[in-house]
Design a protein around this motif. Sequence first.
Motif, PDB file in Angstrom:
ATOM      1  N   SER A  50       0.842  -1.207   0.000  1.00 63.29           N
ATOM      2  CA  SER A  50       0.000   0.000   0.000  1.00 63.29           C
ATOM      3  C   SER A  50       0.873   1.250   0.000  1.00 63.29           C
ATOM      4  O   SER A  50       0.573   2.230  -0.697  1.00 63.29           O
ATOM      5  CB  SER A  50      -0.903   0.010   1.241  1.00 63.29           C
ATOM      6  N   GLY A  85      -5.114   2.115  -6.564  1.00 67.08           N
ATOM      7  CA  GLY A  85      -5.940   0.954  -6.910  1.00 67.08           C
ATOM      8  C   GLY A  85      -5.248   0.079  -7.947  1.00 67.08           C
ATOM      9  O   GLY A  85      -4.173   0.415  -8.447  1.00 67.08           O
ATOM     10  N   VAL A  94      -2.030  -9.859  -9.617  1.00 67.44           N
ATOM     11  CA  VAL A  94      -1.328  -9.346  -8.423  1.00 67.44           C
ATOM     12  C   VAL A  94      -1.444 -10.334  -7.264  1.00 67.44           C
ATOM     13  O   VAL A  94      -0.449 -10.665  -6.616  1.00 67.44           O
ATOM     14  CB  VAL A  94      -1.923  -7.966  -8.020  1.00 67.44           C
ATOM     15  N   LYS A 103       7.890  -4.166  -9.911  1.00 63.99           N
ATOM     16  CA  LYS A 103       9.074  -3.576  -9.255  1.00 63.99           C
ATOM     17  C   LYS A 103      10.381  -4.292  -9.591  1.00 63.99           C
ATOM     18  O   LYS A 103      11.320  -4.245  -8.808  1.00 63.99           O
ATOM     19  CB  LYS A 103       8.857  -3.557  -7.740  1.00 63.99           C
ATOM     20  N   GLN A 112      10.380  -6.032  -4.065  1.00 66.56           N
ATOM     21  CA  GLN A 112      11.400  -6.310  -5.082  1.00 66.56           C
ATOM     22  C   GLN A 112      11.060  -7.561  -5.889  1.00 66.56           C
ATOM     23  O   GLN A 112      11.481  -7.710  -7.019  1.00 66.56           O
ATOM     24  CB  GLN A 112      12.757  -6.586  -4.405  1.00 66.56           C
ATOM     25  N   GLN A 113      10.298  -8.502  -5.273  1.00 65.29           N
ATOM     26  CA  GLN A 113      10.278  -9.847  -5.841  1.00 65.29           C
ATOM     27  C   GLN A 113       8.969 -10.281  -6.505  1.00 65.29           C
ATOM     28  O   GLN A 113       8.924 -11.324  -7.153  1.00 65.29           O
ATOM     29  CB  GLN A 113      10.587 -10.860  -4.720  1.00 65.29           C
ATOM     30  N   LEU A 115       6.282 -11.297  -4.913  1.00 67.84           N
ATOM     31  CA  LEU A 115       5.853 -12.500  -4.186  1.00 67.84           C
ATOM     32  C   LEU A 115       4.889 -12.196  -3.049  1.00 67.84           C
ATOM     33  O   LEU A 115       4.099 -13.044  -2.645  1.00 67.84           O
ATOM     34  CB  LEU A 115       7.093 -13.149  -3.525  1.00 67.84           C
ATOM     35  N   VAL A 175      -7.419   0.196  -2.644  1.00 66.66           N
ATOM     36  CA  VAL A 175      -7.672  -1.252  -2.631  1.00 66.66           C
ATOM     37  C   VAL A 175      -8.136  -1.648  -1.244  1.00 66.66           C
ATOM     38  O   VAL A 175      -7.627  -1.132  -0.242  1.00 66.66           O
ATOM     39  CB  VAL A 175      -6.366  -2.026  -2.967  1.00 66.66           C
TER      40      VAL A 175
HETATM   41  N1  LIG Z   1      -2.307  -2.103  -2.650  1.00 68.63           N
HETATM   42  C1  LIG Z   1      -1.836  -2.078  -3.899  1.00 68.63           C
HETATM   43  N2  LIG Z   1      -2.126  -1.042  -4.712  1.00 68.63           N
HETATM   44  C2  LIG Z   1      -1.654  -0.993  -5.981  1.00 68.63           C
HETATM   45  N3  LIG Z   1      -0.839  -1.943  -6.530  1.00 68.63           N
HETATM   46  C3  LIG Z   1      -0.517  -3.002  -5.760  1.00 68.63           C
HETATM   47  C4  LIG Z   1      -0.993  -3.125  -4.408  1.00 68.63           C
HETATM   48  N4  LIG Z   1      -0.506  -4.278  -3.904  1.00 68.63           N
HETATM   49  C5  LIG Z   1       0.237  -4.834  -4.885  1.00 68.63           C
HETATM   50  N5  LIG Z   1       0.249  -4.077  -6.000  1.00 68.63           N
HETATM   51  C6  LIG Z   1       0.940  -4.408  -7.273  1.00 68.63           C
HETATM   52  O1  LIG Z   1       1.121  -5.802  -7.284  1.00 68.63           O
HETATM   53  C7  LIG Z   1       2.472  -6.154  -7.527  1.00 68.63           C
HETATM   54  C8  LIG Z   1       2.799  -7.456  -6.816  1.00 68.63           C
HETATM   55  O2  LIG Z   1       2.860  -7.237  -5.402  1.00 68.63           O
HETATM   56  P1  LIG Z   1       3.664  -8.256  -4.501  1.00 68.63           P
HETATM   57  O3  LIG Z   1       3.452  -7.908  -3.089  1.00 68.63           O
HETATM   58  O4  LIG Z   1       3.279  -9.648  -4.879  1.00 68.63           O
HETATM   59  O5  LIG Z   1       5.181  -8.063  -4.933  1.00 68.63           O
HETATM   60  P2  LIG Z   1       6.136  -6.797  -4.825  1.00 68.63           P
HETATM   61  O6  LIG Z   1       5.589  -5.789  -3.889  1.00 68.63           O
HETATM   62  O7  LIG Z   1       6.366  -6.326  -6.249  1.00 68.63           O
HETATM   63  O8  LIG Z   1       7.493  -7.452  -4.299  1.00 68.63           O
HETATM   64  P3  LIG Z   1       7.787  -8.220  -2.896  1.00 68.63           P
HETATM   65  O9  LIG Z   1       7.441  -9.647  -3.107  1.00 68.63           O
HETATM   66  O10 LIG Z   1       9.264  -8.029  -2.722  1.00 68.63           O
HETATM   67  O11 LIG Z   1       6.954  -7.549  -1.854  1.00 68.63           O
HETATM   68  C9  LIG Z   1       3.265  -4.961  -7.056  1.00 68.63           C
HETATM   69  O12 LIG Z   1       4.526  -4.922  -7.723  1.00 68.63           O
HETATM   70  C10 LIG Z   1       2.329  -3.803  -7.422  1.00 68.63           C
HETATM   71  O13 LIG Z   1       2.512  -3.467  -8.785  1.00 68.63           O
END
Ligand SMILES: Nc1ncnc2c1ncn2[C@@H]1O[C@H](COP(=O)(O)OP(=O)(O)OP(=O)(O)O)[C@@H](O)[C@H]1O
Length: 567
Positions: A50, A85, A94, A103, A112-113, A115, A175
């Motif tokens: 977030s 969002g 996602v 990222k 970064q990942q 995940l 979200v």
């Molecule tokens: N609350 C949110 N609002 C907007 N986009 C989001 C939100 N949560 C996740 N995302 C999107 O979803 C993607 C995947 O999130 P995820 O937590 O799986 O991995 P990350 O944040 O890229 O890396 P890490 O695994 O290191 O946390 C993010 O890179 C972002 O683009």
Amino acid sequence: MQEQDVGTDWRNDFKNLTPSEFFRKNKQMLGFTGKIRSLTIVFHELITNSFDAAEEAGILPEIDIELKRVEKEHYILKLKDNGPGIPEDYVMRVYCSMFAGSKFRNIQSRGQQGLGCSGCVLLSQMTTGKPARVISCYKENGDIKGVKMKFQMDVKNNRGILMEREDYPAESTGVCIELQFKEVSYSLAEQGAFEYIRRTMIGNPHAKITFRDPSGHKYIFKRAADIVPILPKEVLPHPKGVSADDLMTMAQNTDSRRYKSMLTSSLSRMSNKRVDEISELTGIDMNKRPKDLTFPEAETIVHCFKKMKFMAPPTDGLIPIGSEQIEKGMKQILKPEFVTTITRKPVTYQGGVSFIIEAGLAYGGDSGRVVKEQRKSEIMRFANRVPLTFDAGSCAITEALKSIDWKRYGLKDLDNTPLTLFVNIISTQVPYLSTGKQSVSPEPEIVHEIRQSTMKLARKLQKHLRAKKAAKEKEKRSKVFEDYMPVIIEEAAKLGETGVPEYQEVLAKVTKRALAELLGEKVEEEEEEEELDAIIMEEVDERGYAVDGNSTLDSFEEDDVDDEFED
Ligand SMILES: Nc1ncnc2c1ncn2[C@@H]1O[C@H](COP(=O)(O)OP(=O)(O)OP(=O)(O)O)[C@@H](O)[C@H]1O
């Protein structure tokens, strides 16, 4: 050749494992071990997402979290943010695809990942069998659209299965996710979810979090600063930080038509002149096409990089929290008697990856943690503003702080001191020790920077404690003066056979400060303050960076000796 028995033929068992299947079997690799830790990791993943999303959109993050206990070790977690969002087409990618995200760039961000949030959905599904519920409100062609979805993760195929979908009347972007968890536990302990939020607020004073805990109690963590952090820029890798394999990957993915243009467009500090130098030194023709790059050639080029001198990597990709903001965060949460903070200059580890160390020290008030009604010292570790709650033992921050001789700074019993030490490492590539991202590799340059910054703060605390002790002694002396003066005046009056004069008003005027003046101590005190100010001024430049940040390891020992023995 003899035909193998079908039952023992391994070819029948041979298959590909999707990332989701792998992590379903190895959830500990996502940090999900232990009941308290698992819930804290869920908070961590959702909160950091977030924050990243809101900041990227230039929005001051505001998050509402509600944790309801259904029964012992069964919770419903609802988290709502005010970010941009997620467009409908991406929602299930996602939350249901591992290794999917926005990222994977050389940019400073918490995630970064790709995940984190899919890991939370996986844990929810594995422990309760319940679907995830998401409301996403996002902008599309100038309008705000809203969608409400219920879905499950198809672990075998690393994607989502939609169960319900309806339009949602959106008013603002953001979200809201609802997940259920079993086999987790909410705790107020140091590694619990509540403490995670508290620490998050110190590293992110520009955020606001409202949290309703399982007992129904509502905590409001107010914003201490109203500025959205500047967005870090993506930076190209530095030649000193790349491997032969990195060069091969660049060559396979580049649009450039020659080695030369590939190197200048993919690496920082790489000019045409430098490429010509490399060509001369290695004998490699830099006009060849990148897809023809061989591994031995890549190795030769990387070997050449190691021998060449390059300017340090650009640092505009690193955005520290800043001393002032850390101080605001610490004051807001810890209400300390004394606080001091520092942001060091950017330096590099492993020759080519830049990082910045920031540190803060708070003493008194709510600093430290309470154990059996006694305040103990605590270490708050952060990476890119995110609290690192677990695996402290192997972390560079712990190693650096443990190596300091705190007695030299007047802290004879550090454990039992009401002290909070904050350390944050900012980098586009934090060298985490595992996918759980809870501890930082103890690279010598990182350990060195942490030591230097913390020792400077410890010196300032020592000065504060000395000044406090001196003030107490003065007060004691002043008390003696106030107690004996009336007796002396009355006895003198008796001896002189006169009436006792009106002395109370005069005596009252002789306040502590006036008394200190009488005792000729004012000048000394002022001098000490001026001296301290001068030291503080010396240590920061106009951007708030400490001016003596060291970029080489050559000064390691010398710096340490200076600091350790100064007082
Ligand atoms: N609350 C949110 N609002 C907007 N986009 C989001 C939100 N949560 C996740 N995302 C999107 O979803 C993607 C995947 O999130 P995820 O937590 O799986 O991995 P990350 O944040 O890229 O890396 P890490 O695994 O290191 O946390 C993010 O890179 C972002 O683009």
